[in-house]
Design an enzyme around this catalytic site. Structure first.
Site, PDB file in Angstrom:
ATOM      1  CG  HIS A 130      -1.813   1.144   1.376  1.00 14.80           C
ATOM      2  ND1 HIS A 130      -3.127   1.120   0.979  1.00 14.80           N
ATOM      3  CD2 HIS A 130      -1.598   2.394   1.873  1.00 14.80           C
ATOM      4  CE1 HIS A 130      -3.686   2.297   1.224  1.00 14.80           C
ATOM      5  NE2 HIS A 130      -2.771   3.085   1.782  1.00 14.80           N
ATOM      6  CD  GLU A 131       2.005   3.547   3.739  1.00 13.87           C
ATOM      7  OE1 GLU A 131       2.337   4.637   3.213  1.00 13.87           O
ATOM      8  OE2 GLU A 131       0.968   3.421   4.424  1.00 13.87           O
ATOM      9  CG  HIS A 134       0.257   6.064  -0.383  1.00  9.50           C
ATOM     10  ND1 HIS A 134      -0.908   6.553  -0.920  1.00  9.50           N
ATOM     11  CD2 HIS A 134      -0.093   5.506   0.817  1.00  9.50           C
ATOM     12  CE1 HIS A 134      -1.922   6.317  -0.098  1.00  9.50           C
ATOM     13  NE2 HIS A 134      -1.452   5.678   0.965  1.00  9.50           N
ATOM     14  CD  GLU A 195      -5.275   5.865   2.297  1.00  8.17           C
ATOM     15  OE1 GLU A 195      -5.334   4.845   3.005  1.00  8.17           O
ATOM     16  OE2 GLU A 195      -4.192   6.389   1.972  1.00  8.17           O
ATOM     17  CG  ASP A 199      -6.835   0.119   0.150  1.00  4.61           C
ATOM     18  OD1 ASP A 199      -5.739   0.133   0.753  1.00  4.61           O
ATOM     19  OD2 ASP A 199      -7.904   0.478   0.679  1.00  4.61           O
TER      20      ASP A 199
END
Length: 481
Positions: A130-131, A134, A195, A199
């Site tokens: 997930h990070e 980003h 987000e 995901d």
């Protein structure tokens, strides 16, 4: 062998501290730069700056075993990501809070509390994926652009607020409560769209890297259940909201992939045991009791991880013979496992069996010549055993492979001190200070190095050049105060 670098208290003037992280004259014009021209090159510069600020204000772990494990796991995921435009750098912070965060330049920070609360490597990997997303989708830069267009905030203020958003949990919220940037940070958190994108793409990365797609949903569900009625949710739920729809979406995405058994990874459980003993709120007696209970009730993911945790706890309680007996048994089962090798090295060093430690580590070095664990341990053993000169080449190699790692500079400083080379002792210490944004201290160390370099013209020129770079960085800092 492990060392924890815990730096000084955080300054309220975060945005000023950013400037001290530039060791040249390429400081961006923070007041006028347009976000839509926020290039990848600038992201790299800011990422380096933020990382230095974090080192100066937070308990960054310099444990070679944990760092190597986390980096290998993170890079395994990055290998399956698309749109990767920067190198990635994964690091650990000693903090029992459940949190992870990403910022410019591919930096991904993970709290030790994440290990303490994730049941499997797939759950941890889901958070990292997930990070990573980003970063690859440049969500911070996009948030910055949107906020700049919708408010009168300066780019400098927004960049400072982003730093607070990602670093405030470990920096200490109380110290930041009076800053104007704190009021801004809530406006630049990742949007719901970001987000959802993280995901979705993160799930693809997770599966393609060979992890259980249910890892994300399982971890989300555990967090939701644990903190459903609490008034103080973990920082991760403040920066990454967890509505029921998000858990449902994660379950639905996981269901689209073929159902297959993904066994947990022993090394993850070993890392978790290491954190529980060395870097958590457990005291030594409580840690020993935890693993003795696991072994008695067979309540462990792997028996080896429970035994390893017990051995570490016994070591900390100075019950060295009992600890070594367990480690020797584990090494017989897996003689190349670096978790065991590292602890065996500690035990040998404790009883000053340096020759045995060197034989063990030199054999490992032939198998893993670039291993941070092996080289850091071996260099440290050479320094402790009275052969510091032999440590220098492997420390230089560690620095070449990872210029952001402060630990080799710390060991190198000790090595040159024992060699009686004052100039290079001060020079190495200056580089360590610069990595933590302490440029004034670094300049002082370089001045000492200069005084001890009489007649060595190349060394003097090198020191003079570094002093000029650090002075420029310090001027940039003063200009922003």
């Amino acid at each position: 062998m492990s060392k924890t670098f815990i730096a000084s208290a955080v300054s309220v003037l975060f945005v000023a501290n950013i400037a001290s992280s530039f060791a040249n004259s390429d400081l961006p014009d923070l007041g006028t730069a347009a976000v839509n021209t926020f290039s990848l090159e600038k992201e790299m510069v800011y990422g380096d700056a933020y990382m230095r600020v974090i080192r100066s204000s937070a308990p960054v772990l310099n444990d070679p075993v944990l760092n190597q494990y986390l980096s290998e796991l993170g890079n395994k995921l990055v290998a399956h990501a698309t749109g990767v435009k920067t190198p990635f750098y994964f690091f650990l912070l000693r903090n029992d809070e459940i949190n992870a965060f990403a910022f410019f330049g591919g930096h991904v920070g993970v709290h030790t509390g994440l290990f303490l609360n994730a049941d499997s490597e797939s759950e941890l990997a889901s958070v990292l994926a997930h990070e990573i997303t980003h970063v690859t989708q440049r969500h911070l830069a996009r948030s910055l652009e949107a906020q700049e267009k919708s408010s009168t905030a300066t780019i400098a203020g927004l960049l400072g607020a982003i730093l607070l958003t990602i670093a405030a949990p470990q920096a200490g919220m109380a110290a930041l409560a009076t800053t104007q940037a704190l009021a801004t940070q809530s406006k630049i958190n990742y949007t719901r769209l970001h987000e959802k994108e993280a995901d979705r793409i993160g799930m693809q990365i997770l599966v393609e890297a060979g992890f259980d797609p249910n890892g994300a949903a399982d971890f989300f569900a555990e967090l939701a259940t644990r903190y459903r009625f609490t008034t103080t949710p973990p920082q991760m739920l403040l920066t990454h909201p967890l509505p029921e729809s998000r858990i449902t979406d994660a379950r639905n995405r996981a269901a689209q992939y073929p159902n297959r058994y993904i066994p947990d990874n022993l090394n993850y459980q070993l890392a978790k045991s290491r954190i529980q003993v060395r870097f958590s709120s457990f005291n030594d007696e409580a840690a020993l009791s935890l693993f003795e209970t696991q072994l008695k009730k067979h309540s462990y993911a792997f028996k080896e991880s429970a035994l390893y945790g017990k051995a570490l706890a016994l070591f900390r309680l100075k019950k060295y013979e009992e600890s070594e007996a367990i480690i020797d048994t584990l090494i017989k089962q897996d003689d190349n496992n670096l978790f065991y090798i590292d602890t065996k090295t500690d035990l040998l060093a404790q009883r000053k069996a340096f020759d045995d430690a060197i034989v063990l580590l030199e054999a490992q070095r032939k198998l893993k010549p670039t291993s941070q664990v092996v080289n850091a341990n071996l260099a440290n053993i050479y320094v402790e055993s009275g052969s510091p000169k032999k440590a220098i080449p492997m420390l230089e190699e560690l620095i070449f492979l990872d210029k952001q790692n402060i630990l080799p500079y710390q060991i190198m400083t000790d090595a040159y001190r024992k060699m009686g080379n004052k100039a290079l002792e001060y020079y190495s210490n200056a580089e360590a200070m610069a990595l933590a944004a302490d440029y004034k201290g670094a300049i002082d160390q370089l001045n000492y190095a200069y005084r001890h370099s009489e007649g060595q013209q190349l060394q003097i020129a090198r020191i003079e050049a570094r002093i000029r770079q650090f002075r420029e960085a310090d001027r940039n800092l003063e200009a922003l105060k």
